[in-house]
Design a protein around this motif. Structure first.
Motif, short mmCIF file in Angstrom:
data_model
loop_
_atom_site.label_atom_id
_atom_site.label_comp_id
_atom_site.label_asym_id
_atom_site.label_seq_id
_atom_site.Cartn_x
_atom_site.Cartn_y
_atom_site.Cartn_z
N UNK A 94 53.20 -48.64 39.70
CA UNK A 94 53.55 -48.23 38.33
C UNK A 94 54.07 -46.79 38.32
N UNK A 95 53.43 -45.92 39.08
CA UNK A 95 53.87 -44.52 39.14
C UNK A 95 55.25 -44.39 39.78
N UNK A 96 55.51 -45.19 40.81
CA UNK A 96 56.82 -45.15 41.45
C UNK A 96 57.91 -45.62 40.50
N UNK A 97 57.59 -46.55 39.62
CA UNK A 97 58.58 -46.97 38.62
C UNK A 97 58.96 -45.80 37.73
N UNK A 98 57.97 -45.05 37.31
CA UNK A 98 58.21 -43.88 36.46
C UNK A 98 58.94 -42.77 37.24
N UNK A 116 62.02 -45.30 48.15
CA UNK A 116 61.09 -45.41 47.03
C UNK A 116 61.36 -46.65 46.19
N UNK A 117 62.61 -47.03 46.07
CA UNK A 117 62.95 -48.25 45.32
C UNK A 117 62.40 -49.48 46.03
N UNK A 118 62.50 -49.50 47.35
CA UNK A 118 61.96 -50.63 48.12
C UNK A 118 60.43 -50.72 47.96
N UNK A 119 59.75 -49.60 48.15
CA UNK A 119 58.28 -49.59 48.02
C UNK A 119 57.86 -50.02 46.62
N UNK A 120 58.53 -49.50 45.61
CA UNK A 120 58.22 -49.86 44.23
C UNK A 120 58.45 -51.35 44.01
N UNK A 121 59.58 -51.87 44.50
CA UNK A 121 59.88 -53.29 44.28
C UNK A 121 58.86 -54.20 44.95
N UNK A 122 58.33 -53.77 46.08
CA UNK A 122 57.28 -54.56 46.74
C UNK A 122 55.99 -54.51 45.90
N UNK A 123 55.59 -53.32 45.48
CA UNK A 123 54.31 -53.17 44.78
C UNK A 123 54.31 -53.77 43.38
N UNK A 124 55.46 -53.81 42.71
CA UNK A 124 55.50 -54.37 41.35
C UNK A 124 55.97 -55.82 41.33
N UNK A 125 56.29 -56.38 42.49
CA UNK A 125 56.68 -57.80 42.56
C UNK A 125 55.54 -58.63 41.97
N UNK A 126 55.84 -59.59 41.10
CA UNK A 126 54.77 -60.35 40.43
C UNK A 126 53.77 -61.00 41.40
N UNK A 127 54.25 -61.53 42.51
CA UNK A 127 53.31 -62.17 43.46
C UNK A 127 52.42 -61.12 44.11
N UNK A 128 53.02 -60.03 44.59
CA UNK A 128 52.24 -58.98 45.28
C UNK A 128 51.26 -58.33 44.32
N UNK A 129 51.72 -57.96 43.12
CA UNK A 129 50.81 -57.31 42.17
C UNK A 129 49.71 -58.28 41.72
N UNK A 130 50.04 -59.55 41.58
CA UNK A 130 49.02 -60.54 41.25
C UNK A 130 48.00 -60.70 42.37
N UNK A 131 48.50 -60.71 43.60
CA UNK A 131 47.60 -60.81 44.76
C UNK A 131 46.70 -59.59 44.87
N UNK A 132 47.26 -58.40 44.67
CA UNK A 132 46.46 -57.18 44.70
C UNK A 132 45.41 -57.18 43.59
N UNK A 133 45.79 -57.66 42.40
CA UNK A 133 44.84 -57.74 41.29
C UNK A 133 43.73 -58.74 41.60
N UNK A 134 44.07 -59.87 42.21
CA UNK A 134 43.06 -60.87 42.58
C UNK A 134 42.13 -60.35 43.67
N UNK A 135 42.70 -59.74 44.70
CA UNK A 135 41.87 -59.18 45.77
C UNK A 135 40.99 -58.04 45.25
N UNK A 136 41.54 -57.22 44.37
CA UNK A 136 40.76 -56.15 43.75
C UNK A 136 39.62 -56.71 42.92
#
Length: 171
Positions: A94-98, A116-136
């Motif tokens: 989220x911070x990288x988007x800003x 930075x665009x690549x890292x942001x796109x990976x971290x905010x990708x719906x599957x990756x962010x959903x997986x991180x939220x589930x693991x968290x």
């Protein structure tokens, strides 16, 4: 005299990060399209993560005060740190988007911008962010369960014994 404020602080990040994961994982955007869910997510994630950092610090103090079962404490600390990292990565996206839209795009440096665009796109990708939220969420739930076992014993939670056996922890 040393006070154990860990027991007071831990409930805030548990609640906030639990709710964050629920908001992130359930299709609330489809059910309630008029709500600004990004603001709700950030309002849960930022104070939840700050509380997680405070809980991790006070957990070190609590360990020295109480001196419970070593394996139980180490697993509890590992799960807490794992949860903190999962939610930290989500906030980083989220911070990288800003940062990308407000700062890095103005640098006009193609390699930095693309990195930075690549890292942001990976971290905010719906599957990756959903997986991180589930693991968290799983890590938060296990952290809370193990903390509850340290405070109240195995008999307070009906699944505590099962989880402890799965983790190879004997009391």
């Amino acid at each position: 005299m040393t006070y154990n404020i860990h027991l007071i602080l831990v409930h805030f990040p548990i609640a906030l990060l639990f709710l964050y994961s629920i908001v992130k994982l359930l299709p609330l955007k489809k059910w309630f399209p008029n709500v600004s869910w990004k603001h709700v997510e950030l309002a849960l994630l930022i104070p939840g993560l700050l509380g997680a950092f405070a809980s991790n610090v006070t957990g070190e103090v609590a360990e020295n005060i109480a001196r419970p079962n070593h394996k139980l404490v180490e697993t509890h600390a590992f799960m807490a740190l794992t949860a903190t990292w999962m939610y930290g990565l989500l906030l980083a996206g989220e911070l990288l988007s800003w940062i990308n839209t407000n700062i890095i795009s103005k640098l006009k440096s193609a390699p930095i911008l693309s990195f930075f665009t690549f890292i942001r796109s990976v971290l905010v990708h719906p599957f990756i962010s959903g997986l991180l939220a589930l693991l968290g969420l799983i890590a938060v739930l296990l952290t809370g369960l193990l903390g509850g076992v340290m405070v109240y014993g195995v008999s307070a939670d009906p699944i505590a014994g099962i989880v402890l056996r799965l983790l190879g922890i004997s009391l």
